[in-house]
Write an enzyme that holds these catalytic residues in place. Structure first.
Site, PDB file in Angstrom:
ATOM      1  N   LYS A 107     -63.778 -22.261-123.097  1.00  0.00           N
ATOM      2  CA  LYS A 107     -62.612 -22.011-123.956  1.00  0.00           C
ATOM      3  C   LYS A 107     -62.656 -22.832-125.251  1.00  0.00           C
ATOM      4  CE  LYS A 107     -60.243 -19.044-121.383  1.00  0.00           C
ATOM      5  NZ  LYS A 107     -60.094 -17.638-121.839  1.00  0.00           N
ATOM      6  N   GLU A 129     -51.169 -19.076-125.256  1.00  0.00           N
ATOM      7  CA  GLU A 129     -50.816 -18.701-123.896  1.00  0.00           C
ATOM      8  C   GLU A 129     -51.871 -19.290-122.981  1.00  0.00           C
ATOM      9  OE1 GLU A 129     -52.691 -16.927-125.813  1.00  0.00           O
ATOM     10  OE2 GLU A 129     -54.366 -16.451-124.496  1.00  0.00           O
ATOM     11  N   SER A 396     -68.942 -20.377-116.441  1.00  0.00           N
ATOM     12  CA  SER A 396     -68.027 -20.533-117.571  1.00  0.00           C
ATOM     13  C   SER A 396     -67.158 -21.781-117.498  1.00  0.00           C
ATOM     14  CB  SER A 396     -67.137 -19.290-117.676  1.00  0.00           C
ATOM     15  OG  SER A 396     -66.474 -19.068-116.440  1.00  0.00           O
TER      16      SER A 396
END
Lengths: 450, 265
Positions: A107, A129, A396
């Protein structure tokens, strides 16, 4: 030059060109576009214009590259996992280690780009969010780094499931707003963030966390995440002298998958496989496998596949993984699916947790439960393709945030002290002994697996 | 001529603005919500915006969300909305559907247009559909002679005001403030500025929504707009249990408001 001392990606060639999609108005084939109130169009236009200027600006690219190297810790390594691969039909398995990034997942790649963009357009406040909390933590991190004020919307249900990440965001100086409308999860957090944005758009930029939402978010987030695949493609070529047979990644909104897929899209011989959250099994209706079990429609500003009922109402999704628990998916995935360039398969909670345990026990790597879906898909694909196959998997994120969920699932620790979360019935699941054996977890439901 | 425009022009001919009332179908249930709409007409609403419940109403504030959530859970859909359209038409106001885009797309755009026209609906307001993405709806509404109302906002550029209003028929929905639906203490200057800017590029009537809740505010908006749109205040009457009687009283107050001040020439 001592080639062994030089990381292969430090001198990598210029990345392949951008894909031919989206078009100028943000359409990936029939998907994407902008389905938002008119009040947001000016802000989206401003963002598009600023981004298009910035992405070819050498000064920005240099600043972004320096942050990725010195702050995030890029390039992330590729790790071969032979003991895990023994459970994958003997295929060779390489992990792209996004779990080693600062903040613990892919991210951060996107938020650093969007935070720089926020400064460029002169706004002082960011909103975001978050579902599992990883995007919220990454945004709070970038905001702290760049002196921006930060508000994160998170479904009340998720603030309970991911209390650790709520604390992390608050430590980083962000305001965390629990969202109590609708299903109180990620989709409602997105609604609330859009409501904030339309009200405060003059001072505020919305740092969107995935490759969904209205144009330009799907293309912009992809461009910030494609570094994963650009690096990995060069790393695999360098160490293997060939491309992998398949690239696998989990898909919720789909940003880590697009991130690793993009560099490989022109490589026709490389299969691209997205693993969706199959929850209790797609046939049970309790899942988050949007492409497998959904239909095209409009949600959160774009046309894409989504989970919906006959009235066009969004259906609540279910997954053990908060980060995949989303009833929509990015429009580029819908396009890749429709043109047959990528395949999407469901992975149940039980399969994901089996792969989660296996990676812990065989390789000493605790993956995020999201990423464990990709690992489960890899186990299945390896068995299909056999020992000649070379599989590249996007790991990830790391699993620190999931320790409580996993402990509960496997019945570790004193079970009487563990409060089962919503929808979690510990009695169905495995015991500690089963995990210790490293074997398949008993009690799982293999239903719904294509 | 467009049915909506005709009704708004008739109001203007009386030297007043039109009153546009919003209520969603299905709160507290379908029958009671239709009774509320009929009461709004009896109290003096010229147009009723019939809301389609939607699970993700990104443009709505807490009041409307609260009413719509149970309707979504109860499975209220376009079929129920068409019944409301017939009832409002029979009560003598112009019915126009207000819907986020996905329920219409899921129902089928052409089927929706055909069924809406057959039920006596004038057209639809689509808060998250901009004309740029509206190809199928523009074609279907054209074929069925339906009005289509798109939104303009204070942040709209002049170029967008021009292109959006060119696609509108019936009226232009001017979202008076940057934000979501809900009652506000003041209407604000942004609304009048937006109406002036919109009038400069179109002859289609301009109605103002977002934030109007009482007769005084209605009078203020009627001073510069062709129509006054009231939503959350009506919904609150239903939420707080005052039902059709409360809705009728509110309509009467607002109808008095839109007549208090003559529309500017």
């Amino acid at each position: 030059m001592t080639s062994s001392a030089v990381h292969p990606t430090q001198e990598r060639p210029a990345p392949p060109a951008r894909p031919s999609w989206p078009d100028a108005t943000g359409h990936f084939g029939v998907f994407g576009g902008r389905f938002v109130p008119e009040a947001l169009i000016a802000a989206l236009d401003e963002l598009t214009e600023a981004y298009e200027a910035m992405r070819v600006d050498p000064a920005f690219l240099a600043e972004f590259a320096a942050l990725q190297r010195d702050y995030t810790g890029r390039p992330s390594p590729v790790t071969e996992v032979p003991r895990f691969a023994e459970h994958c039909g003997g295929a060779r398995v390489l992990l792209k280690r996004e779990d080693l990034n600062h903040t613990g997942s892919h991210k951060i790649n996107n938020v650093l780009g969007q935070a720089l963009l926020t400064k460029r357009i002169g706004k002082q406040r960011v909103i975001a969010e978050t579902g599992a909390g990883q995007h919220g933590v990454a945004t709070a991190t970038a905001a702290a780094l760049m002196g921006l004020s930060c508000t994160v919307y998170m479904g009340e249900e998720d603030t309970r499931r991911q209390a650790l990440n709520v604390a992390r965001m608050r430590l980083l100086g962000a305001e965390v707003v629990p969202v109590t409308t609708g299903s109180r999860t990620l989709k409602d957090a997105i609604n609330e963030a859009f409501r904030d944005w339309v009200t405060n758009v003059e001072t505020t930029n919305y740092v969107f966390g995935t490759v969904a939402g209205p144009h330009p978010f799907p293309a912009m987030v992809r461009d910030f995440q494609r570094v994963i695949g650009d690096e990995a493609r060069a790393q695999v070529l360098e160490r293997e002298g060939r491309l992998p047979d398949a690239v696998l990644a989990c898909v919720g909104g789909g940003s880590n998958a697009i991130g690793i897929f993009t560099a490989f899209v022109p490589d026709d011989g490389v299969r691209l496989i997205g693993l969706e959250a199959g929850g209790d099994g797609v046939d049970t209706g309790r899942h988050a496998a949007t492409i497998t079990g959904g239909a095209p429609g409009v949600l959160h500003g774009a046309r894409s596949y989504l989970l919906q009922d006959d009235n066009g109402q969004t259906v609540e999704s279910h997954s053990i993984s908060a980060g995949l628990d989303y009833p929509g998916v990015g429009p580029e995935h819908s396009h890749l699916h429709d043109i047959g360039r990528a395949e999407y398969r469901p992975v149940t909670d039980a399969e994901a947790m089996e792969a989660f345990a296996l990676l812990c026990r065989t390789e000493g790597i605790i993956p995020a439960i999201e990423s464990a879906h990709a690992l489960a898909g890899t186990m299945r694909l390896g068995r299909e393709l056999g020992p000649e196959a070379l599989l590249l998997v996007n790991l990830s994120g790391r699993g620190d945030k999931d320790v409580e969920t996993a402990s509960r699932w496997f019945g570790l620790g004193d079970r009487s002290e563990v409060d089962p979360g919503p929808g979690m019935d510990t009695d169905q699941h495995a015991t500690e002994g089963a995990v210790a054996s490293g074997d398949a977890v008993p009690g799982q439901d293999a239903g719904g697996v294509a | 001529m467009s049915r909506l425009e005709e009704r708004i022009r008739a109001a203007r001919a009386e030297g007043r603005a039109a009153l546009v009332a919003y209520l969603p179908v299905g709160y507290p249930d379908v029958e009671a919500s239709i009774a509320g709409m009929v009461a709004a007409v009896e109290g003096g609403a010229d147009v009723v915006e019939i809301g389609v419940p939607y699970s993700d109403p990104g443009m709505d504030g807490p009041v409307i969300q609260q009413a719509v959530e149970p309707a979504v859970r109860a499975g209220v859909g376009i079929r129920d909305v068409l019944r409301a359209v017939e009832a409002v038409d029979a009560a003598g106001a112009v019915p126009v559907v207000m819907s986020y885009w996905n329920p219409i797309e899921r129902y089928g755009v052409e089927r929706f247009a055909a069924d809406l026209a057959a039920a006596g609906g004038a057209g639809a307001i689509t808060p998250d559909l901009i004309p740029d993405e509206a190809g199928a709806w523009l074609a279907a509404s054209e074929e069925r002679g339906l009005d289509r109302v798109f939104l303009v906002a204070p942040s709209s550029t002049d170029a967008r005001l021009r292109s959006t209003t060119a696609a509108c028929r019936g009226f232009v929905y001017a979202a008076s403030t940057m934000g979501v639906t809900g009652t506000r203490a003041t209407v604000g200057d942004a609304a009048e500025t937006l109406v002036t800017r919109t009038r400069a590029v179109t002859d289609v009537p301009v109605c103002v929504g977002l934030g109007v809740s009482n007769g005084d505010q209605a009078a203020e908006v009627a001073g510069f707009a062709d129509g006054v749109i009231v939503g959350s205040a009506y919904v609150r009457e239903m939420l707080e249990g005052r039902g059709p009687d409360g809705v009728r009283r509110l309509s009467q107050e607002l109808a008095e408001g839109v007549r208090r001040q003559a529309v500017r020439p």
